[in-house]
Enzyme design. Structure first.
Site, PDB file in Angstrom:
ATOM      1  N   GLY A  81       3.130   7.382  12.308  1.00 25.52           N
ATOM      2  CA  GLY A  81       4.159   6.961  11.367  1.00 25.52           C
ATOM      3  C   GLY A  81       4.094   5.473  11.070  1.00 25.52           C
ATOM      4  O   GLY A  81       3.737   4.671  11.929  1.00 25.52           O
ATOM      5  N   THR A  82       4.474   5.101   9.833  1.00 21.84           N
ATOM      6  CA  THR A  82       4.337   3.697   9.420  1.00 21.84           C
ATOM      7  C   THR A  82       5.598   3.188   8.731  1.00 21.84           C
ATOM      8  O   THR A  82       5.517   2.446   7.760  1.00 21.84           O
ATOM      9  CB  THR A  82       3.137   3.538   8.471  1.00 21.84           C
ATOM     10  OG1 THR A  82       3.356   4.360   7.308  1.00 21.84           O
ATOM     11  CG2 THR A  82       1.840   3.933   9.146  1.00 21.84           C
ATOM     12  N   GLY A  83       6.767   3.555   9.238  1.00 24.32           N
ATOM     13  CA  GLY A  83       8.012   3.109   8.635  1.00 24.32           C
ATOM     14  C   GLY A  83       8.484   1.759   9.127  1.00 24.32           C
ATOM     15  O   GLY A  83       9.660   1.442   9.029  1.00 24.32           O
ATOM     16  N   ASP A 113       1.050   8.846   8.116  1.00 22.75           N
ATOM     17  CA  ASP A 113       2.245   9.185   7.348  1.00 22.75           C
ATOM     18  C   ASP A 113       2.917   7.913   6.843  1.00 22.75           C
ATOM     19  O   ASP A 113       3.180   6.988   7.617  1.00 22.75           O
ATOM     20  CB  ASP A 113       3.231   9.962   8.221  1.00 22.75           C
ATOM     21  CG  ASP A 113       4.546  10.205   7.496  1.00 22.75           C
ATOM     22  OD1 ASP A 113       4.581  11.080   6.623  1.00 22.75           O
ATOM     23  OD2 ASP A 113       5.538   9.500   7.806  1.00 22.75           O
ATOM     24  N   TYR A 118       9.039   2.841   2.546  1.00 23.43           N
ATOM     25  CA  TYR A 118       8.679   2.101   3.754  1.00 23.43           C
ATOM     26  C   TYR A 118       8.116   0.719   3.432  1.00 23.43           C
ATOM     27  O   TYR A 118       8.117  -0.178   4.277  1.00 23.43           O
ATOM     28  CB  TYR A 118       7.634   2.865   4.572  1.00 23.43           C
ATOM     29  CG  TYR A 118       8.074   4.183   5.140  1.00 23.43           C
ATOM     30  CD1 TYR A 118       9.414   4.565   5.158  1.00 23.43           C
ATOM     31  CD2 TYR A 118       7.134   5.066   5.659  1.00 23.43           C
ATOM     32  CE1 TYR A 118       9.802   5.784   5.669  1.00 23.43           C
ATOM     33  CE2 TYR A 118       7.512   6.293   6.179  1.00 23.43           C
ATOM     34  CZ  TYR A 118       8.842   6.658   6.181  1.00 23.43           C
ATOM     35  OH  TYR A 118       9.206   7.869   6.688  1.00 23.43           O
ATOM     36  N   LYS A 146       5.426   9.763   0.358  1.00 26.55           N
ATOM     37  CA  LYS A 146       6.640  10.414  -0.148  1.00 26.55           C
ATOM     38  C   LYS A 146       7.207   9.620  -1.325  1.00 26.55           C
ATOM     39  O   LYS A 146       7.171   8.387  -1.325  1.00 26.55           O
ATOM     40  CB  LYS A 146       7.700  10.484   0.960  1.00 26.55           C
ATOM     41  CG  LYS A 146       7.198  11.005   2.296  1.00 26.55           C
ATOM     42  CD  LYS A 146       8.276  10.926   3.357  1.00 26.55           C
ATOM     43  CE  LYS A 146       7.714  11.110   4.753  1.00 26.55           C
ATOM     44  NZ  LYS A 146       6.917   9.930   5.200  1.00 26.55           N
ATOM     45  N   HIS A 179      10.880  12.918  -0.661  1.00 25.05           N
ATOM     46  CA  HIS A 179      11.431  12.332   0.560  1.00 25.05           C
ATOM     47  C   HIS A 179      12.817  12.885   0.896  1.00 25.05           C
ATOM     48  O   HIS A 179      13.108  13.202   2.058  1.00 25.05           O
ATOM     49  CB  HIS A 179      11.499  10.808   0.418  1.00 25.05           C
ATOM     50  CG  HIS A 179      11.457  10.088   1.715  1.00 25.05           C
ATOM     51  ND1 HIS A 179      10.969   8.819   1.849  1.00 25.05           N
ATOM     52  CD2 HIS A 179      11.842  10.454   2.962  1.00 25.05           C
ATOM     53  CE1 HIS A 179      11.045   8.439   3.114  1.00 25.05           C
ATOM     54  NE2 HIS A 179      11.589   9.415   3.810  1.00 25.05           N
TER      55      HIS A 179
END
Length: 239
Positions: A81-83, A113, A118, A146, A179
């Site tokens: 994940g890359t948020g 992702d 983000y 997303k 999203h």
């Protein structure tokens, strides 16, 4: 990282054309990005049926199962994940994310992702360019992003996808998701100002997503944060 072996669904197939294990990139670059983490981790190989991780400290391996999508394609069930930018601020992401992502790729992750909101797609693009320089290949990766709630209108949704592709430095996404199941007016600025778009429903958003597949911009499409009721609104009408 995983420390125990997980079960793999029957019939899982290789992510690669060859059943011969292969490294994504050379282990001589392993400690370049995050030596405090990677120096103790072995590069893992992509085997015949799954993506594997192993830590040098424990010697334990784990297998990430493959998800079989309804369009016939496959997706690694475990993603990096890359948020970061959304959760911790832009400066933190710019300093840390490219190095951390590159370390994850070296350790065996293949599914990345991200999302428009983000604000990390351009940072992922930077890491991917270095990944390619070190011998990695685009076809070894699975990229998902997303579309945000202010871009459910067809023209804006298509433009948003193009922007994600440009930031990532690729010509197609493996997976593109809605999203959230709510369309906002384009000028909405949460949390202070949010206005629902009365002209966009879930089915019209989904039709716009299908157009992305028709245009060759994405391989697979899907949804995120949808309830059963939301799904029942569009599933009967999916192609």
């Amino acid at each position: 990282m995983f420390s125990t072996r997980s079960k793999v669904p029957a019939g899982s197939r290789s992510l690669t054309r060859s059943t011969r294990p292969q490294q994504l990139i050379s282990d001589k670059h392993l400690t370049a990005a995050a030596p405090h983490q990677c120096a103790r981790r072995k590069i893992l190989h992509r085997g015949a049926t799954t993506v594997r991780w192993m830590t040098q400290a424990s010697g334990a391996a784990a297998e990430a199962p493959i998800v079989h999508l309804s369009d016939g394609s496959e997706a690694p069930a475990v993603a990096f994940g890359t948020g970061t930018s959304w959760g911790f601020g832009r400066n933190s992401a710019e300093q840390a994310l490219p190095a951390h992502l590159l370390a994850a790729l070296k350790a065996g992750y293949t599914h990345i992702d991200t999302a428009e909101i983000y604000n990390t797609e351009h940072l992922i693009g930077q890491a991917l360019q270095e990944f390619y320089t070190l011998g990695g290949k685009r076809e070894d990766l699975y990229l998902s992003s997303k579309v945000w709630q202010t871009n459910h209108q067809k023209d804006r949704l298509i433009a948003s996808c193009h922007a994600s592709l440009a930031a990532l430095g690729v010509d197609r996404l493996d997976l593109y998701l809605v999203h959230y199941p709510v369309a906002w007016m384009p000028d909405s600025k949460p949390p202070d100002s949010i206005e629902l778009d009365p002209n966009i429903d879930l089915l019209s958003t989904w039709r716009s997503m299908e157009a992305l597949v028709d245009q060759g911009l994405v391989k697979s499409i899907g949804v995120s944060n949808f309830s059963i009721d939301h799904l029942e609104e569009i599933v009967p009408h999916c192609r």
